[in-house]
Structure formats: structure tokens, C-alpha cells
Design an enzyme around this catalytic site. Structure first.
Site, PDB file in Angstrom:
ATOM      1  N   THR A 133       0.063  -6.805   9.670  1.00 22.32           N
ATOM      2  CA  THR A 133      -0.424  -8.110   9.207  1.00 22.32           C
ATOM      3  C   THR A 133      -0.158  -9.197  10.230  1.00 22.32           C
ATOM      4  N   GLY A 172       8.909  -6.503   7.607  1.00 24.07           N
ATOM      5  CA  GLY A 172      10.297  -6.558   7.165  1.00 24.07           C
ATOM      6  C   GLY A 172      11.242  -6.169   8.298  1.00 24.07           C
ATOM      7  N   GLU A 415       1.215  -4.016   0.982  1.00 18.96           N
ATOM      8  CA  GLU A 415       0.590  -2.691   1.043  1.00 18.96           C
ATOM      9  C   GLU A 415      -0.811  -2.706   0.480  1.00 18.96           C
TER      10      GLU A 415
HETATM   11  C1  LIG Z   1       9.923  -1.873  -5.816  1.00 20.50           C
HETATM   12  C2  LIG Z   1       9.252  -0.571  -5.640  1.00 20.50           C
HETATM   13  C3  LIG Z   1       8.610  -0.370  -4.263  1.00 20.50           C
HETATM   14  C4  LIG Z   1       9.136   0.868  -3.630  1.00 20.50           C
HETATM   15  C5  LIG Z   1       8.594   1.045  -2.229  1.00 20.50           C
HETATM   16  C6  LIG Z   1       9.527   1.805  -1.402  1.00 20.50           C
HETATM   17  C7  LIG Z   1       9.038   2.067  -0.022  1.00 20.50           C
HETATM   18  C8  LIG Z   1       8.085   1.023   0.480  1.00 20.50           C
HETATM   19  C9  LIG Z   1       8.325   0.685   1.892  1.00 20.50           C
HETATM   20  C10 LIG Z   1       8.015  -0.501   2.373  1.00 20.50           C
HETATM   21  C11 LIG Z   1       7.429  -1.570   1.517  1.00 20.50           C
HETATM   22  C12 LIG Z   1       6.105  -2.015   2.048  1.00 20.50           C
HETATM   23  C13 LIG Z   1       6.177  -3.403   2.646  1.00 20.50           C
HETATM   24  C14 LIG Z   1       4.798  -3.908   2.869  1.00 20.50           C
HETATM   25  C15 LIG Z   1       4.150  -3.326   4.125  1.00 20.50           C
HETATM   26  C16 LIG Z   1       2.757  -3.828   4.313  1.00 20.50           C
HETATM   27  O1  LIG Z   1       2.264  -4.633   3.583  1.00 20.50           O
HETATM   28  S1  LIG Z   1       1.953  -3.087   5.634  1.00 20.50           S
HETATM   29  C17 LIG Z   1       0.382  -3.860   5.645  1.00 20.50           C
HETATM   30  C18 LIG Z   1      -0.472  -3.415   4.478  1.00 20.50           C
HETATM   31  N1  LIG Z   1      -1.792  -3.899   4.640  1.00 20.50           N
HETATM   32  C19 LIG Z   1      -2.836  -3.420   3.943  1.00 20.50           C
HETATM   33  O2  LIG Z   1      -2.709  -2.608   3.058  1.00 20.50           O
HETATM   34  C20 LIG Z   1      -4.168  -3.972   4.341  1.00 20.50           C
HETATM   35  C21 LIG Z   1      -5.165  -3.822   3.227  1.00 20.50           C
HETATM   36  N2  LIG Z   1      -6.491  -3.696   3.791  1.00 20.50           N
HETATM   37  C22 LIG Z   1      -7.082  -2.448   3.937  1.00 20.50           C
HETATM   38  O3  LIG Z   1      -6.536  -1.422   3.597  1.00 20.50           O
HETATM   39  C23 LIG Z   1      -8.463  -2.427   4.537  1.00 20.50           C
HETATM   40  O4  LIG Z   1      -8.660  -3.478   5.370  1.00 20.50           O
HETATM   41  C24 LIG Z   1      -9.554  -2.389   3.462  1.00 20.50           C
HETATM   42  C25 LIG Z   1      -9.510  -0.999   2.881  1.00 20.50           C
HETATM   43  C26 LIG Z   1      -9.235  -3.392   2.394  1.00 20.50           C
HETATM   44  C27 LIG Z   1     -10.919  -2.716   4.013  1.00 20.50           C
HETATM   45  O5  LIG Z   1     -10.965  -2.138   5.248  1.00 20.50           O
HETATM   46  P1  LIG Z   1     -12.360  -2.093   6.028  1.00 20.50           P
HETATM   47  O6  LIG Z   1     -12.135  -1.644   7.387  1.00 20.50           O
HETATM   48  O7  LIG Z   1     -13.095  -3.379   5.781  1.00 20.50           O
HETATM   49  O8  LIG Z   1     -12.964  -0.905   5.288  1.00 20.50           O
HETATM   50  P2  LIG Z   1     -14.194  -0.758   4.385  1.00 20.50           P
HETATM   51  O9  LIG Z   1     -15.414  -1.085   5.164  1.00 20.50           O
HETATM   52  O10 LIG Z   1     -13.979  -1.427   3.087  1.00 20.50           O
HETATM   53  O11 LIG Z   1     -14.046   0.800   4.240  1.00 20.50           O
HETATM   54  C28 LIG Z   1     -14.299   1.622   5.360  1.00 20.50           C
HETATM   55  C29 LIG Z   1     -14.090   3.036   4.962  1.00 20.50           C
HETATM   56  O12 LIG Z   1     -12.724   3.370   5.201  1.00 20.50           O
HETATM   57  C30 LIG Z   1     -12.139   3.868   4.037  1.00 20.50           C
HETATM   58  N3  LIG Z   1     -10.735   3.462   4.041  1.00 20.50           N
HETATM   59  C31 LIG Z   1     -10.248   2.203   4.041  1.00 20.50           C
HETATM   60  N4  LIG Z   1      -8.895   2.230   4.060  1.00 20.50           N
HETATM   61  C32 LIG Z   1      -8.540   3.538   4.083  1.00 20.50           C
HETATM   62  C33 LIG Z   1      -7.284   4.243   4.105  1.00 20.50           C
HETATM   63  N5  LIG Z   1      -6.108   3.572   4.070  1.00 20.50           N
HETATM   64  N6  LIG Z   1      -7.291   5.598   4.148  1.00 20.50           N
HETATM   65  C34 LIG Z   1      -8.482   6.258   4.152  1.00 20.50           C
HETATM   66  N7  LIG Z   1      -9.705   5.687   4.112  1.00 20.50           N
HETATM   67  C35 LIG Z   1      -9.715   4.334   4.074  1.00 20.50           C
HETATM   68  C36 LIG Z   1     -12.902   3.246   2.911  1.00 20.50           C
HETATM   69  O13 LIG Z   1     -12.781   4.036   1.743  1.00 20.50           O
HETATM   70  C37 LIG Z   1     -14.314   3.283   3.480  1.00 20.50           C
HETATM   71  O14 LIG Z   1     -14.798   4.566   3.387  1.00 20.50           O
HETATM   72  P3  LIG Z   1     -16.358   4.750   3.114  1.00 20.50           P
HETATM   73  O15 LIG Z   1     -17.060   3.971   4.208  1.00 20.50           O
HETATM   74  O16 LIG Z   1     -16.545   6.232   3.183  1.00 20.50           O
HETATM   75  O17 LIG Z   1     -16.585   4.154   1.755  1.00 20.50           O
HETATM   76  C1  LIG Z   2       7.024  -9.258   0.464  1.00 18.36           C
HETATM   77  C2  LIG Z   2       5.994  -8.871   1.479  1.00 18.36           C
HETATM   78  C3  LIG Z   2       6.326  -7.942   2.464  1.00 18.36           C
HETATM   79  C4  LIG Z   2       5.381  -7.595   3.435  1.00 18.36           C
HETATM   80  N1  LIG Z   2       5.738  -6.710   4.424  1.00 18.36           N
HETATM   81  C5  LIG Z   2       4.830  -6.412   5.386  1.00 18.36           C
HETATM   82  C6  LIG Z   2       5.186  -5.528   6.453  1.00 18.36           C
HETATM   83  O1  LIG Z   2       6.313  -5.046   6.506  1.00 18.36           O
HETATM   84  N2  LIG Z   2       4.266  -5.259   7.413  1.00 18.36           N
HETATM   85  C7  LIG Z   2       2.995  -5.791   7.379  1.00 18.36           C
HETATM   86  O2  LIG Z   2       2.191  -5.486   8.272  1.00 18.36           O
HETATM   87  N3  LIG Z   2       2.614  -6.617   6.360  1.00 18.36           N
HETATM   88  C8  LIG Z   2       3.506  -6.944   5.386  1.00 18.36           C
HETATM   89  N4  LIG Z   2       3.143  -7.796   4.366  1.00 18.36           N
HETATM   90  C9  LIG Z   2       1.834  -8.427   4.405  1.00 18.36           C
HETATM   91  C10 LIG Z   2       0.913  -7.848   3.337  1.00 18.36           C
HETATM   92  O3  LIG Z   2       0.491  -6.569   3.705  1.00 18.36           O
HETATM   93  C11 LIG Z   2      -0.281  -8.812   3.190  1.00 18.36           C
HETATM   94  O4  LIG Z   2       0.228 -10.007   2.631  1.00 18.36           O
HETATM   95  C12 LIG Z   2      -1.353  -8.223   2.290  1.00 18.36           C
HETATM   96  O5  LIG Z   2      -2.013  -7.170   2.963  1.00 18.36           O
HETATM   97  C13 LIG Z   2      -2.391  -9.270   1.866  1.00 18.36           C
HETATM   98  O6  LIG Z   2      -2.977  -9.894   2.994  1.00 18.36           O
HETATM   99  P1  LIG Z   2      -2.928 -11.505   3.126  1.00 18.36           P
HETATM  100  O7  LIG Z   2      -1.554 -11.944   2.866  1.00 18.36           O
HETATM  101  O8  LIG Z   2      -3.572 -11.862   4.410  1.00 18.36           O
HETATM  102  O9  LIG Z   2      -3.802 -12.026   1.920  1.00 18.36           O
HETATM  103  P2  LIG Z   2      -5.488 -12.209   1.931  1.00 18.36           P
HETATM  104  O10 LIG Z   2      -6.053 -10.926   2.335  1.00 18.36           O
HETATM  105  O11 LIG Z   2      -5.727 -13.436   2.732  1.00 18.36           O
HETATM  106  O12 LIG Z   2      -5.684 -12.443   0.399  1.00 18.36           O
HETATM  107  C14 LIG Z   2      -5.710 -13.749  -0.159  1.00 18.36           C
HETATM  108  C15 LIG Z   2      -6.688 -13.724  -1.315  1.00 18.36           C
HETATM  109  O13 LIG Z   2      -7.989 -13.390  -0.803  1.00 18.36           O
HETATM  110  C16 LIG Z   2      -8.555 -12.332  -1.563  1.00 18.36           C
HETATM  111  N5  LIG Z   2      -9.374 -11.449  -0.724  1.00 18.36           N
HETATM  112  C17 LIG Z   2      -9.117 -11.092   0.556  1.00 18.36           C
HETATM  113  N6  LIG Z   2     -10.051 -10.229   0.999  1.00 18.36           N
HETATM  114  C18 LIG Z   2     -10.913 -10.029  -0.031  1.00 18.36           C
HETATM  115  C19 LIG Z   2     -12.076  -9.228  -0.218  1.00 18.36           C
HETATM  116  N7  LIG Z   2     -12.577  -8.451   0.758  1.00 18.36           N
HETATM  117  N8  LIG Z   2     -12.683  -9.261  -1.426  1.00 18.36           N
HETATM  118  C20 LIG Z   2     -12.185 -10.027  -2.421  1.00 18.36           C
HETATM  119  N9  LIG Z   2     -11.092 -10.816  -2.315  1.00 18.36           N
HETATM  120  C21 LIG Z   2     -10.469 -10.804  -1.125  1.00 18.36           C
HETATM  121  C22 LIG Z   2      -7.362 -11.560  -2.086  1.00 18.36           C
HETATM  122  O14 LIG Z   2      -7.718 -10.834  -3.259  1.00 18.36           O
HETATM  123  C23 LIG Z   2      -6.362 -12.675  -2.381  1.00 18.36           C
HETATM  124  O15 LIG Z   2      -6.625 -13.207  -3.663  1.00 18.36           O
HETATM  125  C24 LIG Z   2       4.076  -8.161   3.384  1.00 18.36           C
HETATM  126  C25 LIG Z   2       3.744  -9.067   2.379  1.00 18.36           C
HETATM  127  C26 LIG Z   2       4.697  -9.422   1.420  1.00 18.36           C
HETATM  128  C27 LIG Z   2       4.323 -10.398   0.341  1.00 18.36           C
END
Ligand SMILES: CCCCCCCC/C=C\CCCCCC(=O)SCCNC(=O)CCNC(=O)[C@H](O)C(C)(C)COP(=O)(O)OP(=O)(O)OC[C@H]1O[C@@H](n2cnc3c(N)ncnc32)[C@H](O)[C@@H]1OP(=O)(O)O
Ligand SMILES: Cc1cc2nc3c(=O)[nH]c(=O)nc-3n(C[C@H](O)[C@H](O)[C@H](O)COP(=O)(O)OP(=O)(O)OC[C@H]3O[C@@H](n4cnc5c(N)ncnc54)[C@H](O)[C@@H]3O)c2cc1C
Length: 647
Positions: A133, A172, A415
């Protein structure tokens, strides 16, 4: 092993409840003499690091990391998740080290890279995080701006953050803790873009911990929760790394700059699927924790009278309190069973992908998205309900319900933000509908979409309710497809038609998730119950029944639209629900005790096993630094002059 046996005998319990000499939780130096609420932002972080070092040293001593036992197995055992609740009310600064840095290397590195880096990471010789991110982008991964330009003349990648919005933001441990990280960056070779790739980057000098030249680091500031996770920011100024630091299991860059694409560009996103799967289980743990606190407190707390002639009753005897809390017990079990089922789906698909079969990855992605959303959404809401059900004392940090809410609600965003992930699942459902309409076979969890049989007579049974939720999902998906088709026929672009239908798509996606969860919970309990005693089997089936009827009543509007449910069915369902509350009430405390969460893990004045709630609340109150003196200095400095008209 039966379901509740699983709860009590999960691997982490053997580790947590092992004989005293090996019991991490018996090391009282792990716990705070002064509640961390009374520490400054900086002190909280420093204290968390102190405890982290102690905790991991003990884990390494007691937790027998069998060579080859992957981090996935350990995390699945919940060990870290639950025991860390004991030591840290919030997550530790190394949450991402185990939760994403190690899994990213395991999932994206070549065997050689895994051999070198996993060993150092698991031995805690290096500490890492996962930096994807950015300040300007979280959801839209393709819009991320950090670049990695390959320089064939030096066989290096040049990492650069071209804008303020390209600064990595959130990872994190990034602020001051880790010295390495997996950075997701846009790969360019001779000006050509090759998509998002993972790079293992050293950020700080291993001896001095100083940021390396060309690396800017810091923390992002105070948050709603997770105050000790040390979420940070990172910027690169033309920072060079060797070619072998790109994790090349899927795609490769050869010395001369030739790019070799992997079987799918989405494999680079694999770590996110893994974490979404893990989160479902984490939510089950959080729900078990909050339910244990609130149910035990509700058995201790007496307030008001049901009959004027009787003494004040346990608040758990109020049916409204049972309505608030018994669903929490069932929800924890539902997500615990679904998490194990999803984990088996995950490991199965990973195994197939190892042999090149990618066919089931889209279904896994859709399932991981939808279950991560529904588990985080439901548990966040129900943890808040547990807090409210405890009245004023639930508002105290010492109850540990506010912290637990912070942990749960954070997972609605990280996530993959929940709305965005539901739209991902909706994408899969619409594609399945279109595929099925052409007579092509669908994946097991989506096959019901093609059930074209006439809507049957409604039955107030588990089969009837589960079939009803499938009808709702299929009906909603069909409505979405019809609306999109109609808009496109009127000349709207598919993308605009999709956006105009997106509220319905999110609802269809949630309905699909609920159908999957109800069916899985029911089948997993039926399978496990066969090995349990009749009384235990009976109470577990009561919880499954309660869960299904609860959600049928919560989603009546949808059932009225898409099934043949009638008014008398609804009346009967409501009565079934109230009868179940009455049946389960006598076992409520026994059920939360079966979660077997020790006092150290609950970390709660309201949920301790001995029920000494009032004494514990007073003990915690007296720890406030303000109670060290009868008159605070601010009286003499401000109040007294003010009250005497001198300020
Ligand atoms: C308290 C309890 C908790 C316990 C947890 C313990 C352990 C946890 C450890 C750590 C905690 C985590 C901390 C947080 C870490 C983070 O936040 S890391 C960052 C996370 N960020 C995201 O998740 C980003 C979200 N966005 C996306 O995934 C993608 O951008 C999207 C899927 C929303 C859109 O991507 P885009 O490139 O625009 O794709 P599309 O055109 O929509 O789709 C393209 C095709 O790709 C397929 N696809 C998309 N994502 C995936 C995937 N991950 N794997 C496989 N395939 C994927 C999608 O289905 C499309 O396929 P088709 O074209 O065939 O439909
Ligand atoms: C506690 C915490 C820990 C985190 N840890 C990590 C980490 O370790 N590593 C890391 O890489 N990231 C981390 N993140 C970041 C996290 O993965 C992002 O915050 C998350 O993916 C959402 O992206 P954003 O914050 O840019 O929100 P945005 O994507 O800007 O979302 C804002 C609003 O826009 C809307 N929106 C966005 N796109 C669309 C769409 N295509 N269609 C409809 N609505 C849409 C959403 O639904 C939401 O309401 C962490 C976040 C938090 C809160």
C-alpha cells in the site's frame, strides 16, 4: 476429533496449556505492571518491543519449530494469534514479520531464495514486513507508483518513489522495527512495464539499524487501534538492490534483462489470498474472546428483577441478553469451522498450482475474499455488541472489549477493503452465471447458481433455510446480470453498467457468502458431531440451528423476495429462535468455557474465570497514576486560581 475437542485440543492449546515449566504464559515478566493505557505513545511501542523479544525468545525455546514445518502450519494452529493476545492487547510490532513477510518469501521466493531468507527470518536474524500500500493507493494495485527499473549494466534494480503519493504507507513494523521488507513495485525493463513484482529489500543497517542511503523511513502516527504495530512509511531515492532480490518463483528477470513471465500475473498477489484465509480463523478467535468475556460477565452481573418478588437476576436471564450474546458463540464456531474448511481448500489449490494447475485459483480467490469480508464484518459488529451488552464496564479498557473491537474492525480494511473484495467475488459470480448459462460446468461452491428448478415450498428446517439462501444468492446474481445486460443494450458501457449495478452486486456477493457459510458450518458440525457424546452433539446442533434461524430472520426481506416463505413460516421461525435461546441458555457459560481461553489470553476484568469482576475492576482502577495522590498538582496550578478568580 470432535468440534469442541478441536477447540480444546487445538495444537496451540497443547503449546499454551503445556506443563508449567514450558508454559510461556507462566512467565510473568511478559505482562505489564502498569497498564499500557497509562503509557505514552513512545513508551507503548518501547514496551511492546520489550515484550516481543521476551515472547519470541520463549516461543523459540518452547515451540518446536520442526525443520520443514512451514510458518503456515504454525499460524494455522492459532498459537501465535491467541498467545499474543495474552502478551499484547494490540498486535505486536512483529505481526507482519510472521503474518506476511515470511509467507511472502515462502510463496514468492525461489527454493534458493527461500533457503537463504526463510532461515534468517524464522530465526529472527532479520525482521521484515510487507510493503504494498502507498499513500495514494491501497485497493488499486495496478495504480501503485513505486518503480523498480532493471539496470542490466550492473545487474541491479533501481527502486524509486517518484511522488509523495508513491510513499509506501501502512506496513506494520515499518516505522522503526524491521530492517527488511518485501516491497511490491512496478517492474520496468528498458522502459517496458512488466507489472507488479515482489522485491526483498534491506532497509536498515543490520548493525546500527540506521536507514540505508536512499531509504526514508518513519511511522504514520496514532490510530484507532493496533497502537503497537508501528505502521510506517517508506520512500526510495533511486535505491539500488542486486538482481537476486526480486522474488522470482513466478516471474524472472535474467541477467541480460530478459523478462520471463510466470503462469499468471496474479500469482504475485498470492500472499494476500493466504492472509485473507488466515484472517477468517483470527476472527473466530476474536469472537470467542469477546463472547467469553461478555457471557461470563452476564452470568456474574445481577441487575434489576424479572419478578418484583425475586432478587435481582443474572442479566443472562434476560432473553434480550441471550439474543445479543448466544449468536456470538455460534458465530465463533461458524467461522472456526469455515476457516478450517477454507484452509483445506487453500492448501489443495496451492498443491495443484505447484503442479501447474491454476484452474481452481479463481474460486479460491472469490472464497477468500467473501469469507474474509463476512467474518470481519460480522465479528466487528458482534464484538461491539458484546461491549454494549456489558454496560458501562464494557467501555473500560480493562474489559479488553474496546481493544478487541479495534483488532476486529481493522481487518475490515486491511488485506483488501471489504466492499472491494465483495465486488471481486461478485465478478466471479457474474462470470459463473454467464458460464453456466452456456451450459458449462461451474465450480463446486457456485454450482447451485444453475439450479433452475421451480422454487419449492418453504420449509422451516436447516435444509430449507440453506436452500433459501442459495435461492436468494442465485436470484440476486440473476437480477444483477439482467440489469447489466439491460443497461448495455441501452448503450451504456459494460464498466458503467457494472458500477451502476454495484450496490446489488455487493448484496449478491454477501448472500453467496452466507449460503456458503451456513452450508459449511452445518456440514462440518454434522461430520464432527458423529464423534462426540450425544449431549455435546445436541448442543452443537442447537448452535447450528440458532445460527441458521438467526440469519434467516436477519435476511427476511431477501427470503420474501426469492423464496416461497410465508407469514406463518416467519412466525414459526421467530418462535423456533426463542425456543433455541431458552434451550442454549443453561449451557452458555459451559460453551464459552469450552473455548478454553485462559485469563492471561482474555486479559479482561470482566471475563476472568473466577468471576471476581468488581474486585478486578477496583484493582485496575487503583493502577491509574492519578490515584497515586489525593490532590493532583493541576488543582494548585490551575483550578484553585481559576476558582478564586485569579486566572
Ligand atoms: C484479528 C484477527 C486477524 C488475524 C490475522 C493474523 C495474520 C495476519 C497478518 C497480518 C495482518 C495483515 C495486515 C494488513 C496487510 C495488508 O493490508 S497488505 C495490502 C493488502 N492490499 C489489498 O488487499 C489490495 C486489495 N486490492 C486487490 O486485491 C486488487 O487490486 C483488486 C482485486 C481489488 C483489483 O485488482 P485489479 O488488478 O483491478 O484486478 P481486476 O481487474 O479486478 O481483476 C483482475 C483479475 O485478477 C484476479 N485477481 C485479483 N486479485 C487476485 C488475487 N489476490 N489472487 C488471484 N486472482 C486475483 C481477479 O479475479 C480478476 O480475474 P478475472 O479477470 O479472471 O476475473
Ligand atoms: C490497521 C491496518 C494495517 C495495515 N497494514 C498494511 C501492511 O502491513 N501492508 C500494506 O501494504 N498495507 C497495509 N494496510 C493498508 C490496507 O491494505 C489498505 O488500507 C486497504 O487495502 C484499503 O486501501 P486504501 O486504504 O487505499 O482505501 P481505498 O481503496 O482508498 O478505499 C477507500 C474507499 O473507496 C472505496 N473503493 C476503492 N476502490 C473501489 C472500487 N474499485 N469499487 C468500489 N469502491 C471502491 C472503498 O470501498 C472504500 O470505501 C493496512 C491498513 C490498516 C487499516
Amino acid at each position: 476429533m470432535g468440534l469442541v475437542d478441536q477447540l480444546v485440543n487445538q495444537p496451540h492449546y497443547t503449546l499454551v496449556n503445556q506443563p508449567r515449566e514450558n508454559d510461556i504464559l507462566s512467565h510473568k515478566e511478559l505482562f505489564d505492571s502498569i497498564p499500557e493505557e497509562y503509557l505514552s505513545h513512545k513508551e507503548k511501542y518501547e514496551n511492546a518491543i520489550r515484550k516481543t523479544v521476551l515472547y519470541y525468545r520463549l516461543m523459540q525455546k518452547y515451540q518446536n519449530y520442526k525443520e520443514g514445518s512451514t510458518i503456515l502450519d504454525e499460524t494455522r494452529a492459532n498459537y501465535r494469534n491467541l498467545v499474543s493476545f495474552a502478551v499484547f492487547k494490540d498486535y505486536p510490532p512483529l505481526m507482519l514479520h510472521n503474518g506476511m513477510f515470511i509467507p511472502a518469501i515462502a510463496g514468492q521466493g525461489t527454493p534458493e531464495q527461500q533457503k537463504h531468507w526463510l532461515k534468517r527470518a524464522k530465526n529472527m536474524e532479520i525482521l521484515g514486513t510487507y510493503a504494498q500500500t502507498e499513500l495514494g493507493h491501497g485497493t488499486f494495485i495496478r495504480g501503485l507508483e513505486t518503480t523498480a527499473e532493471y539496470d542490466p549494466s550492473t545487474e541491479e534494480f533501481v527502486l524509486h518513489s517518484p511522488t509523495l503519493t508513491s510513499y509506501k504507507w501502512w506496513p506494520g513494523g515499518l516505522g522503526h522495527t524491521v530492517n527488511y521488507c518485501v516491497v511490491m513495485a512496478q517492474l520496468y525493463i528498458r522502459g517496458r512495464h512488466h507489472g507488479m513484482q515482489p522485491f526483498l529489500v534491506q532497509l536498515r543497517d543490520e548493525a546500527t539499524h540506521m536507514p540505508l542511503p536512499g531509504v526514508k523511513l518513519g511511522e504514520i502516527g496514532a490510530k484507532l487501534g493496533l497502537s503497537t504495530v508501528n505502521n510506517g512509511f517508506l520512500a526510495f531515492e533511486h535505491h539500488r538492490i542486486p538482481r537476486d532480490r526480486m522474488l522470482m518463483k513466478n516471474a524472472q528477470v535474467l541477467k541480460d534483462g530478459t523478462f520471463v513471465a510466470g503462469p499468471s500475473s496474479k500469482l504475485a498477489y498470492g500472499t494476500m489470498i493466504y492472509v485473507r484465509v488466515i484472517i477468517v480463523n483470527g476472527m473466530a478467535n476474536l469472537m470467542a474472546k469477546a463472547a467469553t468475556i461478555a457471557v461470563r460477565y452476564s452470568a456474574v452481573r445481577r441487575q434489576s428483577q424479572i419478578k418484583p418478588s425475586e432478587p435481582e437476576c443474572q442479566i443472562l436471564d434476560y432473553v434480550t441478553q441471550q439474543h445479543k450474546l448466544l449468536i456470538c458463540i455460534a458465530t465463533s464456531l461458524a467461522f472456526s469451522t469455515c476457516a478450517r474448511w477454507l484452509w483445506d481448500v487453500y492448501t489443495g489449490v496451492m498443491g495443484q498450482m505447484e503442479s501447474g494447475n491454476m484452474d481452481h485459483l479463481p474460486e479460491l480467490h472469490a472464497l477468500a475474499c467473501s469469507l474474509k469480508v463476512v467474518s470481519t464484518m460480522d465479528v466487528s459488529g458482534l464484538v461491539e455488541r458484546c461491549r454494549l451488552a456489558c454496560g458501562g464496564h464494557g467501555f473500560m479498557h480493562s474489559s479488553n472489549l474496546p481493544y478487541t473491537y479495534g483488532l476486529a474492525t481493522a481487518a475490515c480494511t486491511y488485506e483488501g477493503e471489504n466492499t472491494v473484495l465483495l465486488l471481486q467475488t461478485a465478478r466471479s459470480l457474474v462470470k459463473a452465471w454467464q458460464k453456466g448459462s452456456k451450459g458449462k460446468p461451474l465450480s463446486p461452491t457456485e454450482a447451485y447458481l444453475m439450479d433452475k428448478s421451480p422454487v419449492p415450498k418453504w420449509e422451516n428446517t436447516l435444509d430449507g433455510i440453506i436452500a433459501g439462501f442459495r435461492r436468494v444468492s442465485a436470484g440476486k446474481v440473476q437480477d444483477c446480470v439482467s440489469k447489466i445486460d439491460k443497461l448495455v443494450k441501452m448503450g451504456t458501457s459494460y464498466e458503467d453498467a457494472w458500477n451502476q449495478t454495484s450496490v446489488r452486486l455487493v448484496a449478491a456477493s454477501e448472500a453467496h457468502s452466507r449460503a456458503v457459510i451456513l452450508a459449511t458450518f452445518r456440514s462440518e458440525v454434522s461430520r464432527a458431531a458423529a464423534a462426540l457424546s450425544p449431549p455435546l452433539s445436541r448442543v452443537l446442533h442447537q448452535l447450528v440451528h440458532l445460527y441458521c434461524v438467526y440469519w434467516a430472520l436477519e435476511r427476511l426481506g431477501d427470503l420474501l423476495l426469492y423464496t416461497s416463505i410465508a407469514e406463518r413460516d416467519v412466525q414459526e421461525l421467530q418462535q423456533q429462535y426463542e425456543d433455541l435461546l431458552q434451550k442454549i441458555r443453561p449451557n452458555a457459560v459451559g460453551l464459552v468455557d469450552a473455548f478454553d481461553l485462559r485469563d492471561e489470553i482474555l486479559n479482561s476484568t470482566l471475563g476472568a474465570y473466577d468471576g471476581r469482576v468488581y474486585e478486578r475492576l477496583m484493582e485496575e482502577a487503583l493502577k491509574s497514576p492519578l490515584n497515586a495522590e489525593p490532590v493532583n498538582q493541576s488543582f494548585h496550578q490551575y483550578l484553585k486560581p481559576f476558582m478564586h478568580g485569579k486566572l
